[in-house]
Design a protein around this motif. Structure first.
Motif, PDB file in Angstrom:
ATOM      1  N   THR A  36       0.855  -1.179   0.000  1.00 25.75           N
ATOM      2  CA  THR A  36       0.000   0.000   0.000  1.00 25.75           C
ATOM      3  C   THR A  36       0.898   1.239   0.000  1.00 25.75           C
ATOM      4  OG1 THR A  36      -1.909   1.011   1.104  1.00 25.75           O
ATOM      5  CG2 THR A  36      -0.184   0.174   2.533  1.00 25.75           C
ATOM      6  N   GLN A 176       6.106   8.381   8.370  1.00 27.39           N
ATOM      7  CA  GLN A 176       4.857   7.925   7.769  1.00 27.39           C
ATOM      8  C   GLN A 176       4.788   8.312   6.293  1.00 27.39           C
ATOM      9  OE1 GLN A 176       2.429   5.992   9.564  1.00 27.39           O
ATOM     10  NE2 GLN A 176       4.295   5.929  10.784  1.00 27.39           N
ATOM     11  N   TYR A 180       4.594   5.449   3.127  1.00 26.06           N
ATOM     12  CA  TYR A 180       3.368   5.312   2.327  1.00 26.06           C
ATOM     13  C   TYR A 180       3.357   6.234   1.115  1.00 26.06           C
ATOM     14  CZ  TYR A 180       2.426   2.734   6.475  1.00 26.06           C
ATOM     15  OH  TYR A 180       2.549   1.842   7.510  1.00 26.06           O
ATOM     16  N   ARG A 381     -10.760   9.476   3.923  1.00 27.72           N
ATOM     17  CA  ARG A 381     -10.968   8.336   3.037  1.00 27.72           C
ATOM     18  C   ARG A 381     -12.083   8.614   2.042  1.00 27.72           C
ATOM     19  NH1 ARG A 381     -12.755   3.657   5.515  1.00 27.72           N
ATOM     20  NH2 ARG A 381     -11.565   2.416   4.043  1.00 27.72           N
ATOM     21  N   VAL A 407      -4.752   4.396  10.810  1.00 31.13           N
ATOM     22  CA  VAL A 407      -5.329   3.706   9.661  1.00 31.13           C
ATOM     23  C   VAL A 407      -5.880   4.670   8.623  1.00 31.13           C
ATOM     24  CG1 VAL A 407      -5.787   1.462  10.689  1.00 31.13           C
ATOM     25  CG2 VAL A 407      -7.366   3.329  11.097  1.00 31.13           C
ATOM     26  N   ILE A 410      -3.161   6.078   6.384  1.00 31.23           N
ATOM     27  CA  ILE A 410      -2.645   5.139   5.393  1.00 31.23           C
ATOM     28  C   ILE A 410      -3.639   4.965   4.249  1.00 31.23           C
ATOM     29  CG2 ILE A 410      -1.828   2.785   5.027  1.00 31.23           C
ATOM     30  CD1 ILE A 410      -1.039   2.761   8.018  1.00 31.23           C
ATOM     31  N   THR A 411      -4.927   4.879   4.562  1.00 36.07           N
ATOM     32  CA  THR A 411      -5.919   4.755   3.491  1.00 36.07           C
ATOM     33  C   THR A 411      -5.982   6.029   2.660  1.00 36.07           C
ATOM     34  OG1 THR A 411      -7.712   5.435   4.973  1.00 36.07           O
ATOM     35  CG2 THR A 411      -7.329   3.083   4.724  1.00 36.07           C
ATOM     36  N   ASP A 414      -3.328   5.881   0.166  1.00 39.33           N
ATOM     37  CA  ASP A 414      -3.786   4.999  -0.905  1.00 39.33           C
ATOM     38  C   ASP A 414      -4.645   5.770  -1.905  1.00 39.33           C
ATOM     39  OD1 ASP A 414      -4.143   2.682  -2.315  1.00 39.33           O
ATOM     40  OD2 ASP A 414      -5.117   1.579  -0.705  1.00 39.33           O
ATOM     41  N   ALA A 431      -4.317  -1.063   5.305  1.00 34.88           N
ATOM     42  CA  ALA A 431      -3.902  -0.141   6.362  1.00 34.88           C
ATOM     43  C   ALA A 431      -3.875  -0.843   7.713  1.00 34.88           C
ATOM     44  CB  ALA A 431      -4.851   1.056   6.406  1.00 34.88           C
ATOM     45  N   GLU A 434      -0.830  -2.886   8.222  1.00 29.93           N
ATOM     46  CA  GLU A 434       0.345  -2.067   8.481  1.00 29.93           C
ATOM     47  C   GLU A 434       0.462  -1.693   9.952  1.00 29.93           C
ATOM     48  OE1 GLU A 434       2.996  -0.496   6.199  1.00 29.93           O
ATOM     49  OE2 GLU A 434       2.429  -2.571   5.785  1.00 29.93           O
TER      50      GLU A 434
END
Length: 751
Positions: A36, A176, A180, A381, A407, A410-411, A414, A431, A434
């Motif tokens: 990801t 971070q 990512y 998101r 989370v 991370i999404t 993405d 996520a 991870e």
């Protein structure tokens, strides 16, 4: 021949890796050992190998490009370039200009293995592409049953949006970003009266620059212009020199932030440039030209004062339309929570309003903290930025403290990297893996998935179980249902290895047991709502002679007016130590309003000198952030039904801001359809040794027919920095806040 011979010797010196089968021991390969943000093209093999040592072959590349992968190696105890150990994992990285040269930051990653050593080959046309390849390799390598394992894969990948920034330049968020595939950090900087001397923020830029370079990241300086623009040439030159200084100190991207405080042009600026819009644009032109001369080649971001909601106020759009040239990008910030998620149609609308070609976006306030707080978990998101066809730069706002369950961050990465192939559930799964180990995955994924199922309601009328229905029993049932479900999910998480982590456990423990507190709060709210407040009432007289709007409340001119006094705290329990006095009357066409705010601290820095003699006239313009100063808010609700309420905010600087909204449910989330509105306001603001005041007229035709009962409220906010006293006070008591139309007082009109 020499290259082939060297390669054969390298392979011969390497040990064979051990083939393993973690999928039979509870490791879901469809989740773990995947990458990801989601690559453009990814083909995973089913072969997994245990490796004992890594041989890094970087050639002339700096060792820092491999830092994401090396971080994982250190975490799982995998030796790198250990001379006493024959490596069974060969990592070969090199620049190759033929790798998708038209796609910035592109890379390929091939991990293969068989009877010999595992080989990972990374090729990219840029250093950043190499860095991203190592970020992907990091996720294909993990600890399992005391071993380090890696998986075979072929990846061909590149980002959609050119610049993907996280709004922190701290060590944690830099890591971070590198993990990512965000490629930079944004930092809000200030100048002049907000931050200190110019050297202070240059020093800050140097500190960020040195840290950023080690991570191969860009640095974006969001420079707040303070709460005043000055019109002298010296002031403009100093501002331009400040931006050039930041650029020379290594800040790769720069933005002008007309943010958080009102951009109030002083008298010199108004005389020279006409108004504060003209002043802003004059600064923009001077700063942009100075940067170009210094060699700056990126766009210069320009963030207007008003950036919330679905569109820009008409006056602002008209002022900026066609004025932001090809070297400038409109820097637009997202909705406050609650608000609509940003999407491409929204961006197109804003760009069309201003007639601008380049667009940057800042996700304002969608934090990435405790996942139980749904408004902070979900909105990032839900944003849809497209795949780089429109948005050039995105900055993700984050919490200030390091996060151990990031989370949503991370999404979001993405979504930014590959919007075309974004799948919300897949992003959430990746996520989650991870963040947690395989033994903890199912419990935490169930928790995050449940929160994700609730979070979209933050942007709808059913914003919260506390306010999602007018029926108390329905509210109560929702609270019980959601709290019990949340408690069960959190308890399951607490029983996992990750749930026992000393940093994670306190976060989870705070999420348990909300039911009783929420039910008690519901009972208090229902009681307050049912009991209501002792709403006050006035009769607005009709006059034949209008008062002179000169900023002096003449007792003779206002004799017989409806008087709004006796201000208290919000619920009406305590008398305000600094009183406010309102006066209302009307004729056939106008509603006349005078408001006098008693103040013992008239020399407080919050009472800003506008640079010209008082009284100061209200101008025909739309101001913003009026409430950042001492202000009063007049609410008018024709029909007294909570529909189409007009909110007028005014302050001692003769600034005005107008909103319109519906307020038909209990609580803040019951405010619906809120947007900026247009309203003609004429008159004066004035100050005296012991007060500040406004004396204004509003056309009745822009409000409604002066018949029947109107809802009426007048409230005050003190923003002073010295002295003591009540910050919020109101004429008629309110149950939950200034916008609580159900609790407004009543105004009727004399014939």
């Amino acid at each position: 021949m020499r290259i082939l011979l060297a390669l054969l010797l390298t392979v011969a010196a390497a040990s064979a890796a051990e083939r393993v089968y973690p999928q039979y021991e509870g490791v879901n390969l469809n989740v773990y050992l995947t990458v990801t943000p989601t690559p453009r093209d990814e083909t995973y093999g089913m072969d997994v190998f245990a490796v004992k040592a890594v041989d890094m072959q970087l050639g002339d590349l700096p060792a820092t490009v491999a830092e994401p992968f090396l971080t994982r190696c250190r975490m799982i105890g995998l030796p790198v370039n250990a001379a006493e150990t024959t490596a069974d994992f060969i990592v070969d990285a090199a620049l190759d200009p033929t790798v998708l040269p038209d796609k910035p930051e592109s890379y390929t990653l091939i991990v293969s293995g068989g009877d010999a050593a595992v080989t990972a080959t990374i090729r990219a046309s840029s250093i950043k592409g190499i860095h991203h390849g190592f970020a992907s390799l990091r996720q294909l390598t993990m600890g399992w049953q005391g071993k380090a394992i890696t998986r075979t894969v072929e990846i061909r990948d590149y980002p959609g949006i050119p610049y993907r920034f996280v709004k922190r330049a701290s060590g944690y968020w830099m890591e971070q970003a590198t993990f990512y595939k965000l490629n930079g950090c944004s930092s809000q900087m200030s100048r002049g009266n907000d931050f200190g001397t110019g050297e202070a923020y240059l020093k800050l830029a140097r500190a960020y620059r040195d840290a950023i370079r080690e991570k191969h990241l860009y640095l974006h300086g969001m420079v707040s212009m303070g709460n005043r623009y000055e019109g002298s040439q010296e002031a403009i030159d100093a501002a331009a020199a400040g931006y050039v200084g930041l650029f020379k100190e290594g800040v790769s991207h720069l933005s002008i932030m007309n943010d958080d405080k009102m951009t109030l042009a002083d008298k010199t600026a108004r005389d020279r440039f006409g108004d504060y819009f003209g002043t802003q644009l004059a600064y923009l032109d001077a700063i942009e030209k100075a940067l170009r001369q210094a060699g700056y080649r990126q766009h210069l971001g320009f963030m207007p004062n008003h950036y919330h909601g679905h569109a820009m106020p008409k006056a602002d759009a008209a002022a900026y339309r066609g004025k932001l040239g090809d070297n400038t990008a409109l820097f637009w910030a997202g909705d406050y929570i609650p608000g609509l998620p940003a999407h491409r149609e929204h961006f197109r609308e804003v760009m069309a309003q201003v007639d601008v070609r380049h667009f940057w976006y800042y996700t304002n306030w969608p934090q990435v903290s405790n996942p139980y707080f749904a408004p902070n978990f979900m909105p990032t998101r839900m944003h849809d930025f497209g795949d780089g066809e429109m948005v050039e730069l995105v900055t993700i706002s984050t919490t200030t403290a390091p996060n151990y369950i990031p989370v949503s961050f991370i999404t979001m990465a993405d979504r930014l990297w590959n919007a075309e192939d974004y799948n919300a559930d897949q992003a959430l799964r990746r996520a989650t893996k991870e963040v947690v180990d395989p033994a903890s995955f199912d419990a935490f994924y169930a928790l995050f998935q449940y929160v994700a199922s609730l979070a979209p309601t933050v942007n709808l009328e059913t914003a919260s179980p506390m306010y999602s229905s007018e029926l108390p029993d329905v509210r109560r049932a929702l609270i019980v249902q959601r709290a019990e479900r949340m408690d069960a999910l959190v308890v399951a998480c607490l029983s996992t290895p990750f749930g026992q982590d000393e940093k994670v456990r306190p976060i989870l423990e705070k999420m348990v047991g909300c039911k009783e507190g929420d039910l008690a709060r519901l009972e208090r709210d229902e009681q307050a709502f049912n009991e209501g407040v002792d709403a006050r009432a006035v009769v607005c007289p009709r006059v034949t002679k209008a008062p002179t709007l000169d900023g002096v409340v003449d007792p003779e001119e206002w004799r017989g007016a409806a008087v709004l006094d006796g201000f208290t705290d919000l619920r009406g329990a305590n008398t305000a130590p600094h009183q406010t006095h309102g006066y209302l009357m009307r004729d056939d066409t106008m509603l006349y309003v005078a408001i006098v705010c008693d103040e013992s601290e008239m020399k407080d820095p919050a009472i800003i000198d506008p640079g010209e003699p008082y009284p100061v006239p209200f101008l025909d313009r739309h101001d913003g952030f009026t409430w950042w100063y001492d202000c009063v808010e007049l609410f008018l609700d024709p029909g007294h039904d909570g529909r189409e309420v007009t909110q007028l905010i005014v302050n001692h600087l003769a600034m005005k801001e107008v909103f319109r909204f519906d307020s038909v449910k209990y609580g803040y989330y019951g405010v619906e359809n809120k947007r900026h509105g247009d309203l003609t306001v004429t008159g004066m603001a004035n100050i005296t040794p012991k007060s500040w005041l406004v004396e204004i007229a509003i056309p009745l035709g822009e409000l409604g027919e002066p018949t029947g009962d109107w809802g009426l409220s007048l409230s005050r906010t003190r923003r002073l920095t010295k002295g003591s006293g009540m910050k919020y006070s109101t004429w008629s008591p309110l149950v939950w806040g200034f916008q609580d139309a159900r609790s407004f007082g009543t105004m009727t009109f004399s014939p």
